[in-house]
Design an enzyme around this catalytic site. Structure first.
Site, PDB file in Angstrom:
ATOM      1  N   GLU A 285    -122.497  55.439 -52.575  1.00  0.00           N
ATOM      2  CA  GLU A 285    -123.451  54.815 -51.639  1.00  0.00           C
ATOM      3  C   GLU A 285    -124.908  54.869 -52.096  1.00  0.00           C
ATOM      4  O   GLU A 285    -125.802  55.218 -51.330  1.00  0.00           O
ATOM      5  CB  GLU A 285    -123.308  55.461 -50.256  1.00  0.00           C
TER       6      GLU A 285
ATOM      7  N   GLU B  98    -111.372  53.347 -49.361  1.00  0.00           N
ATOM      8  CA  GLU B  98    -111.497  53.941 -48.014  1.00  0.00           C
ATOM      9  C   GLU B  98    -111.114  52.946 -46.925  1.00  0.00           C
ATOM     10  O   GLU B  98    -111.748  52.879 -45.871  1.00  0.00           O
ATOM     11  CB  GLU B  98    -112.936  54.447 -47.780  1.00  0.00           C
TER      12      GLU B  98
HETATM   13  C1  XIL Z   1    -116.450  60.720 -43.590  1.00  0.00           C
HETATM   14  C2  XIL Z   1    -115.268  61.551 -43.092  1.00  0.00           C
HETATM   15  O1  XIL Z   1    -114.186  60.725 -42.834  1.00  0.00           O
HETATM   16  C3  XIL Z   1    -115.685  62.302 -41.864  1.00  0.00           C
HETATM   17  O2  XIL Z   1    -114.638  63.134 -41.419  1.00  0.00           O
HETATM   18  C4  XIL Z   1    -116.930  63.110 -42.156  1.00  0.00           C
HETATM   19  O3  XIL Z   1    -117.345  63.755 -41.007  1.00  0.00           O
HETATM   20  C5  XIL Z   1    -118.039  62.228 -42.676  1.00  0.00           C
HETATM   21  O4  XIL Z   1    -117.577  61.521 -43.800  1.00  0.00           O
HETATM   22  N1  XIL Z   1    -117.969  56.897 -46.575  1.00  0.00           N
HETATM   23  C6  XIL Z   1    -117.549  57.917 -47.370  1.00  0.00           C
HETATM   24  C7  XIL Z   1    -116.755  59.004 -46.779  1.00  0.00           C
HETATM   25  O5  XIL Z   1    -117.718  57.864 -48.596  1.00  0.00           O
HETATM   26  O6  XIL Z   1    -116.968  60.237 -47.430  1.00  0.00           O
HETATM   27  C8  XIL Z   1    -117.004  59.173 -45.315  1.00  0.00           C
HETATM   28  O7  XIL Z   1    -116.095  60.131 -44.799  1.00  0.00           O
HETATM   29  C9  XIL Z   1    -116.837  57.842 -44.620  1.00  0.00           C
HETATM   30  C10 XIL Z   1    -117.834  56.841 -45.149  1.00  0.00           C
END
Ligand code: XIL
Length: 359
Positions: free
Chosen positions: A152, A265
């Protein structure tokens, strides 16, 4: 029944082949037969406490991404490495052949306070960044073969498209290059991935982010930075319009820069108040159109959903993502009772329908 040595060897060869290429209809099996990997983000606590969840992960996943267990604040909260939660995942999944993805080394979130301060300071930023990558990747060398090195880094709201993260502020714009070079040196065999979100919409912000990503990868490649793949997070939303054809063109252009493509994701948020069956159908349809666009490029290699069952979806834990009517999200391929949803079929169909690639 007694078996001759030959019969025995034949059977065990078949068993080995079946383990590599399961013939069942699991997502893992269908993926393997079509030259993909399928997996999900997993939670160590739930894997330990919930045997049905563990069984589902083992049945469906060839890949698993620790959802939080390898983030900076989980492994080095207070200047001393501790991998026990990620190791618990490895112990439960690796013996069944599930491969782990590393997530994530450089991110503006999940930073312990000390690291946030150290990164954002020019005297300590470079060393802090490099030490972290080196220590974590060396600890997992040979056990994790794909890492989200930088997560990100883009912000379409900035003129240069780059997020003003702690590392950007302390190290400077070349922190991404430093991160990838350090990662390559720390684990030369590992696949190094740049991972980001917010790329799917038809709005100007998504468009600016797609262009910023293409520019970033092009610049990294021009400087011979060792970036092997791009992770498309794919936190989709039914409230956002999606144009399959132009998204497919974007993914093709991205892969043309010389990177593999992973969906890292995947989940689908919605705020519809219609019947669950209607919502599930829409979510499946969006999943399929999205995956059709991505898998169209031969360099697309894997699909990871952000969780496997709706029971453990971050969308249900996070206030800002709660559905407006406060009912649970239906974002993932299996429901809260571990039953497959239309989204699981959509993922299978997309993999089966994708242009053939090497198995
Ligand atoms: C999120 C997790 O799913 C949550 O449980 C945590 O509290 C915060 O992070 N993008 C990403 C992930 O790269 O690491 C994030 O995961 C969701 C958005």
């Amino acid at each position: 029944m007694t078996l001759s040595r030959q019969q025995f060897l034949g059977l065990s060869a078949a068993a080995t082949a079946a383990a590599a290429l399961p013939l069942d209809d699991s997502l893992r099996g269908v993926a393997a037969r079509h030259g993909f990997m399928f997996g999900a983000a997993v939670r160590s606590g739930a894997l330990i406490a919930d045997p049905r969840y563990r069984a589902l992960v083992l049945r469906e996943c060839g890949l698993a991404t620790p959802e939080g267990e390898l983030k900076w604040n989980a492994v080095d909260a207070d200047r001393g490495y501790d991998f026990h939660r990620a190791e618990a995942i490895q112990t439960m999944l690796a013996p069944s052949g599930v491969r782990l993805r590393g997530h994530t080394l450089v991110w503006h979130n999940a930073l312990p306070r000390w690291a946030e301060l150290a990164l954002a300071t020019s005297e300590t930023g470079r060393q802090t960044l490099a030490d972290h990558i080196q220590a974590v990747m060396a600890a997992w060398r040979g056990r994790i073969d794909s890492w989200d090195v930088v997560n990100e880094a883009l912000d379409p709201g900035e003129a240069d498209g780059m997020r003003r993260s702690p590392a950007f502020r302390g190290v400077g714009p070349d922190y991404i290059e430093l991160a990838f070079r350090t990662a390559r040196a720390a684990a030369p065999m590992a696949e190094l991935v740049y991972n980001d979100y917010g790329l799917e919409g038809t709005d100007t912000r998504s468009d600016a982010k797609r262009r910023a990503l293409l520019r970033l990868i092009e610049q990294l490649k021009m400087r011979d930075t060792p970036v092997d793949a791009v992770g498309l997070q794919a936190h989709l939303s039914l409230e956002q319009a999606f144009d399959q054809r132009s998204y497919a063109a974007f993914v093709r252009e991205l892969s043309g820069l010389g990177v593999d493509i992973h969906v890292t994701e995947l989940d689908v948020a919605d705020h519809s108040t219609e019947a669950v069956s209607v919502r599930d159908r829409r979510i499946a349809d969006r999943t399929e159109r999205f995956l059709d666009a991505v898998l169209d490029t031969p360099r697309a290699r894997s699909i990871v959903t952000w969780g496997l069952t709706d029971l453990y979806s971050w969308l249900n834990d996070w206030g800002r993502y709660y559905r407006r009517d406060l009912t649970p999200a239906r974002a993932l391929p299996f429901d809260a009772s571990y039953r497959p949803k239309p989204m699981a079929d959509a993922i299978r169909r997309a993999m089966r329908g994708a242009p053939a690639r090497a198995v």
